[in-house]
Design a protein around this motif. Sequence first.
Motif, PDB file in Angstrom:
ATOM      1  N   VAL A 286      21.043 -27.892   2.846  1.00 50.06           N
ATOM      2  CA  VAL A 286      20.945 -28.649   1.745  1.00 50.06           C
ATOM      3  C   VAL A 286      21.587 -27.850   0.712  1.00 50.06           C
ATOM      4  O   VAL A 286      21.022 -26.936   0.902  1.00 50.06           O
ATOM      5  CB  VAL A 286      19.698 -28.901   1.400  1.00 50.06           C
ATOM      6  CG1 VAL A 286      20.052 -29.950   0.125  1.00 50.06           C
ATOM      7  CG2 VAL A 286      18.773 -30.052   2.948  1.00 50.06           C
TER       8      VAL A 286
ATOM      9  N   VAL B  27      24.166 -34.369  -3.056  1.00 50.16           N
ATOM     10  CA  VAL B  27      23.729 -33.683  -2.116  1.00 50.16           C
ATOM     11  C   VAL B  27      24.656 -33.399  -1.135  1.00 50.16           C
ATOM     12  O   VAL B  27      25.218 -34.498  -0.639  1.00 50.16           O
ATOM     13  CB  VAL B  27      21.671 -33.647  -1.738  1.00 50.16           C
ATOM     14  CG1 VAL B  27      21.326 -33.223  -0.103  1.00 50.16           C
ATOM     15  CG2 VAL B  27      20.958 -33.786  -2.870  1.00 50.16           C
TER      16      VAL B  27
ATOM     17  N   ILE C 162      14.201 -36.931   1.011  1.00 52.41           N
ATOM     18  CA  ILE C 162      15.721 -37.059   0.158  1.00 52.41           C
ATOM     19  C   ILE C 162      15.531 -38.262  -0.440  1.00 52.41           C
ATOM     20  O   ILE C 162      15.338 -38.915   0.133  1.00 52.41           O
ATOM     21  CB  ILE C 162      16.852 -36.171   0.854  1.00 52.41           C
ATOM     22  CG1 ILE C 162      16.572 -35.605   1.519  1.00 52.41           C
ATOM     23  CG2 ILE C 162      18.004 -36.814  -0.558  1.00 52.41           C
ATOM     24  CD1 ILE C 162      18.161 -35.231   2.139  1.00 52.41           C
TER      25      ILE C 162
ATOM     26  N   TYR D 272      12.378 -29.854  -5.719  1.00 45.70           N
ATOM     27  CA  TYR D 272      12.016 -29.899  -4.816  1.00 45.70           C
ATOM     28  C   TYR D 272      10.841 -29.820  -4.860  1.00 45.70           C
ATOM     29  O   TYR D 272      10.576 -28.640  -5.863  1.00 45.70           O
ATOM     30  CB  TYR D 272      12.703 -28.859  -4.068  1.00 45.70           C
ATOM     31  CG  TYR D 272      12.493 -28.923  -2.581  1.00 45.70           C
ATOM     32  CD1 TYR D 272      12.500 -29.130  -1.715  1.00 45.70           C
ATOM     33  CD2 TYR D 272      12.055 -27.258  -2.295  1.00 45.70           C
ATOM     34  CE1 TYR D 272      12.070 -29.331  -0.051  1.00 45.70           C
ATOM     35  CE2 TYR D 272      11.012 -26.793  -1.056  1.00 45.70           C
ATOM     36  CZ  TYR D 272      11.716 -27.518  -0.432  1.00 45.70           C
ATOM     37  OH  TYR D 272      11.203 -27.605   0.834  1.00 45.70           O
TER      38      TYR D 272
ATOM     39  N   LEU E  41      12.838 -34.025  -1.516  1.00 43.93           N
ATOM     40  CA  LEU E  41      13.835 -33.094  -3.064  1.00 43.93           C
ATOM     41  C   LEU E  41      13.710 -34.818  -3.455  1.00 43.93           C
ATOM     42  O   LEU E  41      14.537 -35.592  -2.668  1.00 43.93           O
ATOM     43  CB  LEU E  41      14.754 -33.048  -1.862  1.00 43.93           C
ATOM     44  CG  LEU E  41      16.130 -32.789  -2.677  1.00 43.93           C
ATOM     45  CD1 LEU E  41      16.229 -31.415  -4.169  1.00 43.93           C
ATOM     46  CD2 LEU E  41      17.629 -32.051  -2.226  1.00 43.93           C
TER      47      LEU E  41
END
Length: 258
Positions: A9, A17, A157, A186, A191
């Motif tokens: 990541v 991202v 995410i 995070y 995230l």
Amino acid sequence: MQVQLNDDVVLDSRRAVWLPRYKTLVLSDLFFGLGASRRRRPDPMPATPQMEIWERVFSLIDDYAPEQVALLGDLKPSQGTVEGDEAEELRTIFRKLKAGGRKVVQVVGHPERSSGPALEGTGIEPVEQHRVGPFTLMHRRRIFVYPRHDPSHGFWINGGVHPLFAVPAPGPMAEPDWLRLPAFLYTGFALVMPPFVSYAQGFEVIQPERLPRQAKAWKLLADRLSPLDLGELPPTPEHLRTLTRPPRKGKDTGKAEE
């Protein structure tokens, strides 16, 4: 500028991202469909910010050469109506995104937003969740109430929260002042991404004392990403904890006149 969260990541200061092992670029709240309609409004969005959005999108694609682009959130609020050349603008953008056989996925947060005029002709079929390797992409306005993630070495995410932190900073005359800054957050099991468009910032400032001990955050300022020491952030003043949402046009006008 990039920050490597782990081997799989990467956080990019262009509000994206990157998942290198899976060649997937993740963007949240891009609001593709606001271009043409905003240009027709009495208070149009300046051309420069709108062009900057497209420049960031395609610079990310040039830099990473993703095989998949995941869009978290609606193309425009509630995938709503399109005006004039807006439909052709949307189709053109998606043709560019899909160039070379690239896969484009849209993840929405509410079933009722899974279809709408903004999607016509794009070839996109929205989903409520999308798995990429060990990660699950979602778009929901929540942080701490996710179901347990499976597999356990992956995490959620999320693009639906829009993390915003109040950070102390000296004012123009060196007086105490505060900045409210977007951030990547995070939490150890999720995230949470900032919105790709700056005008979609959050309306509730996140309180560090309410976060898990393992939480980490990186603030966004201009084109830079820098870590926030959550343990050292002072309590946010009460008057800064919530931003006032602007009233919607056509609503509450009667009350205002009274």
